[in-house]
Design a protein around this motif. Sequence first.
Motif, PDB file in Angstrom:
ATOM      1  N   PRO A  41      16.034 -28.434  94.779  1.00  0.00           N
ATOM      2  CA  PRO A  41      15.168 -27.308  95.157  1.00  0.00           C
ATOM      3  C   PRO A  41      14.848 -27.301  96.649  1.00  0.00           C
ATOM      4  CG  PRO A  41      13.884 -29.072  94.211  1.00  0.00           C
ATOM      5  CD  PRO A  41      15.294 -29.517  94.130  1.00  0.00           C
ATOM      6  N   GLU A  42      14.302 -26.192  97.097  1.00  0.00           N
ATOM      7  CA  GLU A  42      13.764 -26.121  98.458  1.00  0.00           C
ATOM      8  C   GLU A  42      12.483 -26.934  98.507  1.00  0.00           C
ATOM      9  OE1 GLU A  42      12.848 -22.176  99.508  1.00  0.00           O
ATOM     10  OE2 GLU A  42      14.933 -21.532  99.666  1.00  0.00           O
ATOM     11  N   ASP A  43      12.094 -27.262  99.716  1.00  0.00           N
ATOM     12  CA  ASP A  43      10.805 -27.935  99.880  1.00  0.00           C
ATOM     13  C   ASP A  43       9.707 -26.880  99.911  1.00  0.00           C
ATOM     14  OD1 ASP A  43       9.383 -30.524 100.593  1.00  0.00           O
ATOM     15  OD2 ASP A  43       8.723 -29.213 102.201  1.00  0.00           O
ATOM     16  N   TYR A  44       8.477 -27.282  99.515  1.00  0.00           N
ATOM     17  CA  TYR A  44       7.393 -26.289  99.452  1.00  0.00           C
ATOM     18  C   TYR A  44       6.977 -25.797 100.828  1.00  0.00           C
ATOM     19  CZ  TYR A  44       3.876 -29.739 100.900  1.00  0.00           C
ATOM     20  OH  TYR A  44       3.137 -30.651 101.615  1.00  0.00           O
ATOM     21  N   ILE A  45       7.269 -26.576 101.849  1.00  0.00           N
ATOM     22  CA  ILE A  45       6.832 -26.139 103.179  1.00  0.00           C
ATOM     23  C   ILE A  45       7.998 -26.025 104.162  1.00  0.00           C
ATOM     24  CG2 ILE A  45       6.111 -28.496 103.759  1.00  0.00           C
ATOM     25  CD1 ILE A  45       3.856 -27.187 105.416  1.00  0.00           C
ATOM     26  N   GLN A  46       8.990 -26.920 104.059  1.00  0.00           N
ATOM     27  CA  GLN A  46      10.106 -26.857 105.010  1.00  0.00           C
ATOM     28  C   GLN A  46      11.187 -25.888 104.591  1.00  0.00           C
ATOM     29  OE1 GLN A  46      11.827 -30.892 105.407  1.00  0.00           O
ATOM     30  NE2 GLN A  46       9.969 -31.515 104.357  1.00  0.00           N
ATOM     31  N   MET A  53      17.627 -33.770 105.446  1.00  0.00           N
ATOM     32  CA  MET A  53      17.223 -35.147 105.118  1.00  0.00           C
ATOM     33  C   MET A  53      18.327 -35.912 104.382  1.00  0.00           C
ATOM     34  SD  MET A  53      14.107 -36.408 102.671  1.00  0.00           S
ATOM     35  CE  MET A  53      14.694 -35.599 101.192  1.00  0.00           C
ATOM     36  N   TRP A 110      16.536 -30.919 112.671  1.00  0.00           N
ATOM     37  CA  TRP A 110      15.437 -30.748 111.729  1.00  0.00           C
ATOM     38  C   TRP A 110      14.120 -30.540 112.484  1.00  0.00           C
ATOM     39  CZ3 TRP A 110      10.922 -33.483 110.682  1.00  0.00           C
ATOM     40  CH2 TRP A 110      10.300 -33.195 109.465  1.00  0.00           C
ATOM     41  N   PRO A 113      13.065 -26.595 113.729  1.00  0.00           N
ATOM     42  CA  PRO A 113      12.343 -25.678 112.833  1.00  0.00           C
ATOM     43  C   PRO A 113      11.037 -26.249 112.266  1.00  0.00           C
ATOM     44  CG  PRO A 113      14.290 -26.540 111.744  1.00  0.00           C
ATOM     45  CD  PRO A 113      14.359 -26.997 113.159  1.00  0.00           C
ATOM     46  N   THR A 114      10.911 -27.567 112.151  1.00  0.00           N
ATOM     47  CA  THR A 114       9.681 -28.086 111.527  1.00  0.00           C
ATOM     48  C   THR A 114       8.597 -28.421 112.556  1.00  0.00           C
ATOM     49  OG1 THR A 114      11.147 -29.949 111.143  1.00  0.00           O
ATOM     50  CG2 THR A 114      10.120 -28.992 109.240  1.00  0.00           C
ATOM     51  N   TRP A 115       8.917 -29.277 113.505  1.00  0.00           N
ATOM     52  CA  TRP A 115       7.901 -29.648 114.491  1.00  0.00           C
ATOM     53  C   TRP A 115       7.714 -28.557 115.552  1.00  0.00           C
ATOM     54  CZ3 TRP A 115      10.779 -34.844 115.548  1.00  0.00           C
ATOM     55  CH2 TRP A 115      10.539 -35.725 114.496  1.00  0.00           C
ATOM     56  N   GLY A 116       8.832 -27.881 115.849  1.00  0.00           N
ATOM     57  CA  GLY A 116       8.794 -26.924 116.946  1.00  0.00           C
ATOM     58  C   GLY A 116       9.355 -27.519 118.223  1.00  0.00           C
ATOM     59  N   VAL A 193       8.774 -38.800  97.771  1.00  0.00           N
ATOM     60  CA  VAL A 193       9.770 -37.740  97.640  1.00  0.00           C
ATOM     61  C   VAL A 193       9.863 -37.386  96.164  1.00  0.00           C
ATOM     62  CG1 VAL A 193      12.182 -37.102  98.017  1.00  0.00           C
ATOM     63  CG2 VAL A 193      11.051 -38.661  99.588  1.00  0.00           C
ATOM     64  N   HIS A 194       9.771 -36.090  95.873  1.00  0.00           N
ATOM     65  CA  HIS A 194       9.806 -35.682  94.470  1.00  0.00           C
ATOM     66  C   HIS A 194      11.148 -36.047  93.828  1.00  0.00           C
ATOM     67  CE1 HIS A 194       9.964 -32.839  91.025  1.00  0.00           C
ATOM     68  NE2 HIS A 194       8.721 -33.269  90.908  1.00  0.00           N
ATOM     69  N   MET A 197      14.379 -34.311  94.460  1.00  0.00           N
ATOM     70  CA  MET A 197      14.981 -34.490  95.783  1.00  0.00           C
ATOM     71  C   MET A 197      15.473 -35.915  95.972  1.00  0.00           C
ATOM     72  SD  MET A 197      12.157 -32.460  97.888  1.00  0.00           S
ATOM     73  CE  MET A 197      12.079 -30.675  97.820  1.00  0.00           C
TER      74      MET A 197
END
Lengths: 235, 142
Positions: A41-46, A53, A110, A113-116, A193-194, A197
Amino acid sequence: MIKYLNPSYVFKISGKLLNLFKTLLIPLVAIGLIFSLFLSPEDYIQGDSVRIMYIHVPSAWISLFGFAAISFFCILNFLFKIKNVTLIYKSLAPIGLTFNIVAIVTGSLWGQPTWGTWWAWDARLTSMLVLMFFYIAFIFSYKFIKSPDRSIKACTLISVLGLINIIIIKYSVEWWSTLHQPSSISLAKETTVHFSMLIPLGLMVFALFMYVAVIFLMKYRIETIRVKKKGFKKL
Amino acid sequence: MLLKKVKIRLSILLALSVLSVLAIFLLFKVLEDNVLYFYSPSEIKNSDDINLKKKIRIGGMVKKGSIQSYERDIKFIVTDLKNEIIVSYSGTVPALFAEGKGVVAEGSLKDKKFFIAKRILAKHDENYMPPEVQESLNKDAK
């Protein structure tokens, strides 16, 4: 015991192992990629960036274990002058360096898009970059130092310093404030990690370690042939 | 004969290791502040000499309900659950910037309680999960 250290015996066995690993490699990579790119699945936030990863984490582990391994064999060689192990660390070091670079590049992709940001001079990222320089220095010192005696000494020095850096990399996210997140998977605590994933991650770790084994054995065999042709002294 | 040589090499190796650890330890002692990527609000509060002109980074969690958006500016509170700092920033924030999530702000302090950010970075934590799991976790929390 001596039999198992005999280069021609090792050569024969490594050929058989190589064939086995080669057969396993393609299905493993295929399954790993299907899980990490489609079934997980996709991550809930990323969102989808979480899939980076599945390459980043195995690559980072390979570069850490790789350096630990070459250091171990280099120190072994320094202490007991076992020439055969030079073949092992010469075959392993370029692979470790490659995956170190892969880890840094994928981490950077990575991070944007996540940290900026692509890069941050925090303790984890900087120590990984330092590891890259240790790899390069290690490779240079067996490639360009002609005298075997001095080359082993240089490699041993780099190994010792590099091993300390490995410990720093491992604990950097705990000892200091960093932009990089703390470890999600560790022996000391429950993984964060779920499950859905963790499966693709585990598969990719397995597949990439198998890839390392294949490349390592191929390189090791080439080095063995080279030694047989020229002898140790002219390496 | 061989054993003696090995012993000598071993002692060289041990000495080298101890020296290296010591050297690296001292190096980090000197670098101390530079190794930290950001300061927490509590560290800012407890430090004696605050250089207002110096570019620093502060980090922590974006306090829930604290984000105030104006036309171009944004104001929010960074907290480490003990102390807080108000951050003001104009510009775009990263996609992962959200209340209750980690953040690192780069800029300078106006005073110990107010920070003007030039750049905002989102900090991701170590948790990875699919959206459905997150939703059910949220429900449980309520």
